[in-house]
Design a protein around this motif. Structure first.
Motif, PDB file in Angstrom:
ATOM      1  N   THR A  78       0.945  -1.225  -0.117  1.00 28.17           N
ATOM      2  CA  THR A  78      -0.194  -0.139  -0.100  1.00 28.17           C
ATOM      3  C   THR A  78       0.894   1.349  -0.091  1.00 28.17           C
ATOM      4  N   GLY A  79       2.021   1.157   0.177  1.00 29.19           N
ATOM      5  CA  GLY A  79       3.112   2.227  -0.124  1.00 29.19           C
ATOM      6  C   GLY A  79       2.901   3.229   1.349  1.00 29.19           C
ATOM      7  N   ASP A  80       2.501   2.650   2.289  1.00 26.85           N
ATOM      8  CA  ASP A  80       2.484   3.784   3.730  1.00 26.85           C
ATOM      9  C   ASP A  80       3.878   3.975   3.846  1.00 26.85           C
ATOM     10  N   VAL A  81       4.887   2.900   4.239  1.00 30.54           N
ATOM     11  CA  VAL A  81       6.252   3.433   4.581  1.00 30.54           C
ATOM     12  C   VAL A  81       6.887   4.089   3.705  1.00 30.54           C
ATOM     13  N   ALA A  82       6.940   3.598   2.307  1.00 29.42           N
ATOM     14  CA  ALA A  82       7.492   4.179   1.278  1.00 29.42           C
ATOM     15  C   ALA A  82       7.261   5.678   1.094  1.00 29.42           C
ATOM     16  N   ALA A  95      12.329   5.273  -3.639  1.00 31.19           N
ATOM     17  CA  ALA A  95      11.738   3.918  -3.053  1.00 31.19           C
ATOM     18  C   ALA A  95      11.376   3.104  -3.977  1.00 31.19           C
ATOM     19  N   THR A  96      11.600   1.644  -3.599  1.00 38.40           N
ATOM     20  CA  THR A  96      11.060   0.507  -4.421  1.00 38.40           C
ATOM     21  C   THR A  96      10.104  -0.233  -3.394  1.00 38.40           C
ATOM     22  N   VAL A  97       8.995  -0.307  -3.946  1.00 34.01           N
ATOM     23  CA  VAL A  97       8.061  -1.205  -3.098  1.00 34.01           C
ATOM     24  C   VAL A  97       7.842  -2.699  -3.540  1.00 34.01           C
ATOM     25  N   LEU A 105      -0.315  -3.810  -4.313  1.00 30.04           N
ATOM     26  CA  LEU A 105       0.372  -2.706  -4.964  1.00 30.04           C
ATOM     27  C   LEU A 105      -0.590  -1.812  -5.873  1.00 30.04           C
ATOM     28  N   ALA A 106      -1.357  -2.208  -6.324  1.00 28.85           N
ATOM     29  CA  ALA A 106      -2.209  -1.314  -7.007  1.00 28.85           C
ATOM     30  C   ALA A 106      -2.924  -0.238  -6.130  1.00 28.85           C
ATOM     31  N   VAL A 107      -3.255  -0.308  -4.846  1.00 32.48           N
ATOM     32  CA  VAL A 107      -3.303   0.669  -3.709  1.00 32.48           C
ATOM     33  C   VAL A 107      -2.238   1.552  -3.608  1.00 32.48           C
ATOM     34  N   GLY A 108      -1.019   0.684  -3.622  1.00 28.57           N
ATOM     35  CA  GLY A 108       0.197   1.717  -3.287  1.00 28.57           C
ATOM     36  C   GLY A 108       0.545   2.882  -4.484  1.00 28.57           C
ATOM     37  N   ARG A 109       0.320   2.184  -5.657  1.00 34.87           N
ATOM     38  CA  ARG A 109       0.614   3.022  -6.912  1.00 34.87           C
ATOM     39  C   ARG A 109      -0.439   4.149  -6.754  1.00 34.87           C
ATOM     40  N   GLU A 110      -1.842   3.895  -6.512  1.00 38.06           N
ATOM     41  CA  GLU A 110      -2.513   5.008  -6.564  1.00 38.06           C
ATOM     42  C   GLU A 110      -2.352   6.100  -5.375  1.00 38.06           C
ATOM     43  N   ARG A 111      -1.912   5.745  -4.342  1.00 33.71           N
ATOM     44  CA  ARG A 111      -1.339   6.437  -3.212  1.00 33.71           C
ATOM     45  C   ARG A 111      -0.104   7.342  -3.482  1.00 33.71           C
ATOM     46  N   LEU A 112       0.626   6.688  -4.304  1.00 38.56           N
ATOM     47  CA  LEU A 112       1.934   7.332  -4.663  1.00 38.56           C
ATOM     48  C   LEU A 112       2.111   7.895  -6.063  1.00 38.56           C
ATOM     49  N   GLU A 113       1.072   8.196  -6.598  1.00 37.02           N
ATOM     50  CA  GLU A 113       0.740   8.260  -8.124  1.00 37.02           C
ATOM     51  C   GLU A 113       1.862   9.710  -8.286  1.00 37.02           C
ATOM     52  N   LYS A 114       1.798  10.471  -7.554  1.00 35.41           N
ATOM     53  CA  LYS A 114       2.763  11.841  -7.694  1.00 35.41           C
ATOM     54  C   LYS A 114       4.293  11.325  -7.734  1.00 35.41           C
ATOM     55  N   HIS A 115       4.523  10.486  -6.945  1.00 28.47           N
ATOM     56  CA  HIS A 115       5.942  10.172  -6.514  1.00 28.47           C
ATOM     57  C   HIS A 115       6.232   9.045  -8.070  1.00 28.47           C
ATOM     58  N   VAL A 116       5.322   8.421  -8.240  1.00 27.16           N
ATOM     59  CA  VAL A 116       5.716   7.476  -9.354  1.00 27.16           C
ATOM     60  C   VAL A 116       5.899   8.326 -10.692  1.00 27.16           C
TER      61      VAL A 116
END
Length: 255
Positions: A78-82, A95-97, A105-116
């Motif tokens: 979910t990208g919380d720590v990253a 950061a690599t998750v 992972l899909a949840v994490g990509r959405e959350r960190l869309e800007k960073h991605v």
């Protein structure tokens, strides 16, 4: 956060099953809760997981300038720590998750869309027991509340050591066993009665939450886990109890 499989027999909570069955059950848990995972953590920890993760990120200590710093978060779908590491670090922090569960992972990509989009984060579906990275790639390796679901923890620790550069640090947050008199009984009562009931009320799924509680009791105690870290090659293997021992932050260095 399910992160690996093994061919050997293993324990699943308080039930004995082979590791293939364990992996299926673990996968079922996180497919069901992927979209509610942060809420699940709030339920299980009464919101304290946020403070524990802040402590973890403080220990990671990414540079606040443009110095290159590569962080690997395993079982962190979910990208919380990253996200916290990227926010704490400077422009050189990447950061690599890695997680075995694509829905997480899909949840994490959405959350960190800007960073991605900025190239500061990437999400990789993979196995903690066989990381898809060359040797000596990362400055920090973190795993928060996921390593207890690895069938072969020793293999995951060896892989963590392999991908860390010399001077890199391994950090692990994991639930432990309360060490304050009286708190252990309250903790057990809450864990085995309240958490599954809340899981049923919030997510319509008591069994997944019951598994998560049982898996905590199967995880090695801090001194045992520290010795496993040493056998994998880590120096200065230590742990820091938090919140009366309910959680421990484990630390080791590749020197």
């Amino acid at each position: 956060m399910s992160v690996g499989v093994s061919d050997n027999s293993t324990h699943f909570g308080f039930r004995d099953v082979d590791s293939g069955e364990k992996q299926r059950l673990v996968d079922d848990v996180f497919h069901k809760v992927a979209r509610r995972y942060d809420l699940m953590n709030d339920v299980m920890s009464v919101g304290l997981h946020r403070a524990w993760k802040d402590t973890l990120v403080t220990a990671v200590n990414p540079p606040r300038n443009d110095a290159p710093f590569r962080h690997l978060d395993v079982a962190g779908g979910t990208g919380d720590v990253a996200m916290r590491v990227l926010e704490a670090g400077g422009e050189g922090t990447h950061a690599t998750v890695l997680d075995i569960n694509g829905e997480m992972l899909a949840v994490g990509r959405e959350r960190l869309e800007k960073h991605v989009a900025l190239g500061a984060a990437e999400f990789i579906e993979g196995n903690a027991e066989s990381l898809p990275f060359p040797d000596k790639q990362f400055d920090a390796y973190t795993v928060a509340f996921g390593i207890r679901n690895v069938p072969r923890i020793d293999a995951a620790l060896s892989e963590a050591y392999r991908v860390l550069r010399p001077g890199g640090r391994f950090l692990c947050l994991e639930f432990s066993q309360a060490d304050v008199p009286g708190l252990d009984k309250v903790y057990d009562l809450y864990s085995f009665n309240v958490i599954p009931a809340m899981g049923q009320a919030i997510a319509g799924d008591a069994e997944s939450y019951r598994y998560l509680v049982e898996s905590i009791r199967r995880f090695p105690k801090p001194p045992v886990f520290a010795e496993m870290m040493r056998k994998a090659g880590f120096a200065r293997a230590t742990w820091t109890p938090m919140t009366g021992g309910i959680v421990a932050m484990h630390s080791g260095w590749r020197l």
